[in-house]
Write an enzyme that holds these catalytic residues in place. Sequence first.
Site, mmCIF file in Angstrom:
data_model
loop_
_atom_site.group_PDB
_atom_site.id
_atom_site.type_symbol
_atom_site.label_atom_id
_atom_site.label_comp_id
_atom_site.label_asym_id
_atom_site.label_seq_id
_atom_site.Cartn_x
_atom_site.Cartn_y
_atom_site.Cartn_z
ATOM 1 N N CYS A 1 10.004 93.913 36.619
ATOM 2 C CA CYS A 1 10.119 93.440 38.232
ATOM 3 C C CYS A 1 12.074 93.860 38.568
ATOM 4 O O CYS A 1 12.443 95.234 37.638
ATOM 5 C CB CYS A 1 10.709 92.113 38.421
ATOM 6 S SG CYS A 1 9.971 91.753 40.296
ATOM 7 N N ASP B 1 13.112 83.510 39.329
ATOM 8 C CA ASP B 1 12.895 82.873 40.708
ATOM 9 C C ASP B 1 13.122 81.348 40.803
ATOM 10 O O ASP B 1 12.953 80.905 40.931
ATOM 11 C CB ASP B 1 11.175 83.361 40.841
ATOM 12 C CG ASP B 1 10.995 84.926 42.140
ATOM 13 O OD1 ASP B 1 11.304 84.967 43.021
ATOM 14 O OD2 ASP B 1 10.837 85.660 41.271
#
Length: 308
Positions: A124, A193
């Site tokens: 990512c 996250d």
Amino acid sequence: MQQLLDTAEKIRTMEIRGAGRIAAAAAKALRDYVETLETSSFEEFVAKVEKAKSVLIETRPTAVSLPNAVMLAGSYNAETVEEARSQILDNATEFIRNADTALDSIGEIGAKRLRDGDTVMTHCNSHAALAIIKTAHNQGKRIKVYATESRPRRQGFITIKELSDAGIDTTLIVDSAVRYTMKNVDTVIVGADSITVNGALVNKIGTSQLALAAHEARVNFISAAETYKFSPSTLFGDLVEIEERDPEEVISKDKLGDMPDVKISNPAFDVTPSEYIDLIVTEAGAFPPQMAYVIIKEHLGWKLDKIG
């Protein structure tokens, strides 16, 4: 309020993406809203601030950096509008400043884990993970990177651009090539996250695939995360909600027109158990995942009495 609503929409649609960037944007939006909020009634001020907090928090359910940022930036202990306004402005400004310096600290601490000539795999687009890689590169270490495409949003394209601009030898791979490529890798570095009280990592879908492949190949797996990405609510049994995003990110409706029995699943995140994580690098130091409770208690203790 319109500026705050615009920021919330940009977070929801992923125009603003990445847990750290989301946190800083939310803190800034709340600060700017409170600064211009016109009311002499303390009750009205409290109601409007709480409404603004809810608008921001509800945009992305998984990235705990968002509610942590909003709660930290929007905290106050006052009895008048101006006292509360001043405290929120100070807290928000401090949060934004600390968020910026946290990346520098994470880069310095994490770079110690990389040797000259190491090959890193990342997934990512994480500012924290890239801070480690770039810091090691700037120290003169010859670092090579494999970056995953990171479908369906292809955040890997942003990562390879940042690495290329930094002059780092980078190879883009498709997500399904992770296990095949892992034999060439020394260390995996990803962002976060959310990190739960038991040290589990919630991150971009596909992260657990990297962790499993790294574990099989005996490759170190590191998560780079600011302390505000740890989830206090998990201490009290709450589960981290995994966001299911629009199927159109995967395939358009018109392409599904002649396939009425096909459904699309598009989870934005997955969960990597703590046993597949070697180290979590934060601005407060590098810890094994089993120490997540300590981070939550010592760095996010402000929130514990507000849960439940």
